[in-house]
Design a protein around this motif. Structure first.
Motif, PDB file in Angstrom:
ATOM      1  N   PHE A 253      36.331  48.009  36.565  1.00  0.00           N
ATOM      2  CA  PHE A 253      36.351  47.288  35.255  1.00  0.00           C
ATOM      3  C   PHE A 253      37.475  46.461  34.403  1.00  0.00           C
ATOM      4  O   PHE A 253      37.026  45.178  34.226  1.00  0.00           O
ATOM      5  CB  PHE A 253      35.916  48.235  34.101  1.00  0.00           C
ATOM      6  N   ASP A 254      38.578  46.739  35.257  1.00  0.00           N
ATOM      7  CA  ASP A 254      39.640  45.956  34.846  1.00  0.00           C
ATOM      8  C   ASP A 254      39.751  44.521  35.238  1.00  0.00           C
ATOM      9  O   ASP A 254      39.923  43.605  34.864  1.00  0.00           O
ATOM     10  CB  ASP A 254      41.127  46.551  35.203  1.00  0.00           C
ATOM     11  N   PHE A 255      39.251  44.584  36.859  1.00  0.00           N
ATOM     12  CA  PHE A 255      39.442  43.369  37.466  1.00  0.00           C
ATOM     13  C   PHE A 255      37.996  42.434  37.038  1.00  0.00           C
ATOM     14  O   PHE A 255      38.282  41.311  37.183  1.00  0.00           O
ATOM     15  CB  PHE A 255      38.940  43.611  39.049  1.00  0.00           C
ATOM     16  N   LEU A 256      37.019  43.116  36.783  1.00  0.00           N
ATOM     17  CA  LEU A 256      35.722  42.377  36.042  1.00  0.00           C
ATOM     18  C   LEU A 256      35.944  41.709  34.825  1.00  0.00           C
ATOM     19  O   LEU A 256      35.931  40.557  34.524  1.00  0.00           O
ATOM     20  CB  LEU A 256      34.544  43.339  36.063  1.00  0.00           C
ATOM     21  N   ALA A 257      36.965  42.385  33.958  1.00  0.00           N
ATOM     22  CA  ALA A 257      37.509  41.708  32.650  1.00  0.00           C
ATOM     23  C   ALA A 257      38.387  40.439  32.895  1.00  0.00           C
ATOM     24  O   ALA A 257      38.083  39.481  32.215  1.00  0.00           O
ATOM     25  CB  ALA A 257      38.181  42.935  31.591  1.00  0.00           C
ATOM     26  N   LYS A 258      38.975  40.648  33.768  1.00  0.00           N
ATOM     27  CA  LYS A 258      40.068  39.747  34.234  1.00  0.00           C
ATOM     28  C   LYS A 258      39.368  38.499  34.598  1.00  0.00           C
ATOM     29  O   LYS A 258      39.582  37.321  34.098  1.00  0.00           O
ATOM     30  CB  LYS A 258      40.964  40.117  35.185  1.00  0.00           C
ATOM     31  N   ALA A 259      38.296  38.576  35.563  1.00  0.00           N
ATOM     32  CA  ALA A 259      37.225  37.693  36.165  1.00  0.00           C
ATOM     33  C   ALA A 259      36.570  36.870  34.887  1.00  0.00           C
ATOM     34  O   ALA A 259      36.703  35.939  34.982  1.00  0.00           O
ATOM     35  CB  ALA A 259      36.335  38.271  37.166  1.00  0.00           C
ATOM     36  N   LYS A 260      36.231  37.736  34.037  1.00  0.00           N
ATOM     37  CA  LYS A 260      35.246  37.178  32.795  1.00  0.00           C
ATOM     38  C   LYS A 260      36.348  36.240  31.997  1.00  0.00           C
ATOM     39  O   LYS A 260      35.984  35.214  31.448  1.00  0.00           O
ATOM     40  CB  LYS A 260      34.755  38.332  31.994  1.00  0.00           C
ATOM     41  N   GLU A 261      37.738  36.564  31.935  1.00  0.00           N
ATOM     42  CA  GLU A 261      38.572  35.989  31.261  1.00  0.00           C
ATOM     43  C   GLU A 261      38.828  34.811  31.684  1.00  0.00           C
ATOM     44  O   GLU A 261      39.051  33.610  31.074  1.00  0.00           O
ATOM     45  CB  GLU A 261      39.834  36.675  31.123  1.00  0.00           C
ATOM     46  N   ILE A 262      39.142  34.703  33.131  1.00  0.00           N
ATOM     47  CA  ILE A 262      39.441  33.405  33.991  1.00  0.00           C
ATOM     48  C   ILE A 262      38.266  32.536  33.826  1.00  0.00           C
ATOM     49  O   ILE A 262      38.485  31.359  33.825  1.00  0.00           O
ATOM     50  CB  ILE A 262      40.058  33.887  35.363  1.00  0.00           C
ATOM     51  N   ASN A 263      37.172  33.240  34.342  1.00  0.00           N
ATOM     52  CA  ASN A 263      35.828  32.255  34.052  1.00  0.00           C
ATOM     53  C   ASN A 263      34.790  32.776  33.298  1.00  0.00           C
ATOM     54  O   ASN A 263      34.044  33.500  33.807  1.00  0.00           O
ATOM     55  CB  ASN A 263      35.482  32.104  35.641  1.00  0.00           C
ATOM     56  N   PRO A 264      34.729  32.470  32.221  1.00  0.00           N
ATOM     57  CA  PRO A 264      33.761  32.805  31.138  1.00  0.00           C
ATOM     58  C   PRO A 264      32.429  32.452  31.644  1.00  0.00           C
ATOM     59  O   PRO A 264      31.325  33.070  31.206  1.00  0.00           O
ATOM     60  CB  PRO A 264      34.027  32.299  29.846  1.00  0.00           C
ATOM     61  N   GLU A 265      32.220  31.593  32.505  1.00  0.00           N
ATOM     62  CA  GLU A 265      30.737  31.235  33.061  1.00  0.00           C
ATOM     63  C   GLU A 265      30.292  32.139  34.116  1.00  0.00           C
ATOM     64  O   GLU A 265      30.545  31.720  35.328  1.00  0.00           O
ATOM     65  CB  GLU A 265      30.812  29.672  33.711  1.00  0.00           C
ATOM     66  N   LEU A 266      29.696  33.348  33.879  1.00  0.00           N
ATOM     67  CA  LEU A 266      29.323  34.348  34.668  1.00  0.00           C
ATOM     68  C   LEU A 266      27.967  34.068  35.369  1.00  0.00           C
ATOM     69  O   LEU A 266      27.150  33.792  34.594  1.00  0.00           O
ATOM     70  CB  LEU A 266      29.260  35.549  33.794  1.00  0.00           C
ATOM     71  N   ASP A 267      28.120  34.492  36.782  1.00  0.00           N
ATOM     72  CA  ASP A 267      26.806  34.391  37.449  1.00  0.00           C
ATOM     73  C   ASP A 267      26.168  35.784  37.724  1.00  0.00           C
ATOM     74  O   ASP A 267      26.774  36.674  37.314  1.00  0.00           O
ATOM     75  CB  ASP A 267      26.844  33.529  38.681  1.00  0.00           C
ATOM     76  N   PHE A 268      25.166  35.882  38.323  1.00  0.00           N
ATOM     77  CA  PHE A 268      24.600  37.187  38.458  1.00  0.00           C
ATOM     78  C   PHE A 268      25.300  38.127  39.286  1.00  0.00           C
ATOM     79  O   PHE A 268      25.148  39.084  39.232  1.00  0.00           O
ATOM     80  CB  PHE A 268      23.203  36.969  39.321  1.00  0.00           C
ATOM     81  N   ARG A 269      26.221  37.638  40.246  1.00  0.00           N
ATOM     82  CA  ARG A 269      27.047  38.570  40.956  1.00  0.00           C
ATOM     83  C   ARG A 269      28.110  39.298  39.952  1.00  0.00           C
ATOM     84  O   ARG A 269      28.107  40.552  40.375  1.00  0.00           O
ATOM     85  CB  ARG A 269      27.707  37.772  42.035  1.00  0.00           C
ATOM     86  N   TYR A 270      28.268  38.735  38.910  1.00  0.00           N
ATOM     87  CA  TYR A 270      29.180  39.451  38.046  1.00  0.00           C
ATOM     88  C   TYR A 270      28.379  40.702  37.709  1.00  0.00           C
ATOM     89  O   TYR A 270      29.090  41.692  37.716  1.00  0.00           O
ATOM     90  CB  TYR A 270      29.681  38.623  37.138  1.00  0.00           C
ATOM     91  N   PHE A 271      27.294  40.500  37.058  1.00  0.00           N
ATOM     92  CA  PHE A 271      26.480  41.624  36.612  1.00  0.00           C
ATOM     93  C   PHE A 271      26.126  42.563  37.499  1.00  0.00           C
ATOM     94  O   PHE A 271      25.849  43.907  37.637  1.00  0.00           O
ATOM     95  CB  PHE A 271      25.473  41.191  36.008  1.00  0.00           C
ATOM     96  N   ASN A 272      26.009  42.054  38.925  1.00  0.00           N
ATOM     97  CA  ASN A 272      25.462  43.207  40.161  1.00  0.00           C
ATOM     98  C   ASN A 272      26.778  43.923  40.213  1.00  0.00           C
ATOM     99  O   ASN A 272      26.666  45.121  40.242  1.00  0.00           O
ATOM    100  CB  ASN A 272      25.447  42.380  41.233  1.00  0.00           C
TER     101      ASN A 272
END
Length: 86
Positions: free
Chosen positions: A16-35
């Motif tokens: 979850f920490d890494f996913l939050a960081k990824a969302k912060e860096i790139n707020p344009e999330l694709d389906f893989r983020y949600f997977n």
């Protein structure tokens, strides 16, 4: 990539920490983020949250038959068999 490794190596809570960081860096999330988010929740037994994440993934990329089956399985685990049939 790191979030995926954390989920695979049985430390999904740290993912979850890494996913939050990824969302912060790139707020344009694709389906893989949600997977990945769904995978982390599922590993922790948080089936309702996993289902929500997977459903968002399907909204973004409907061509994921395996994910539809995963959602049905999670509804079964969550003791909501009627939902599994939707």
């Amino acid at each position: 990539r790191i979030a995926e490794e954390k989920i695979i190596t049985e430390t999904p809570a740290k993912a979850f920490d890494f996913l939050a960081k990824a969302k912060e860096i790139n707020p344009e999330l694709d389906f893989r983020y949600f997977n990945l988010l769904g995978d982390a929740h599922s590993k922790l037994g948080q089936y309702f949250q996993a289902i929500e994440a997977y459903e968002e993934s399907i909204r973004r990329n409907p061509e994921q038959l395996d994910l539809i089956l995963t959602i049905a399985d999670l509804h079964e685990k969550n003791r909501k068999p009627k939902e599994a049939l939707r």
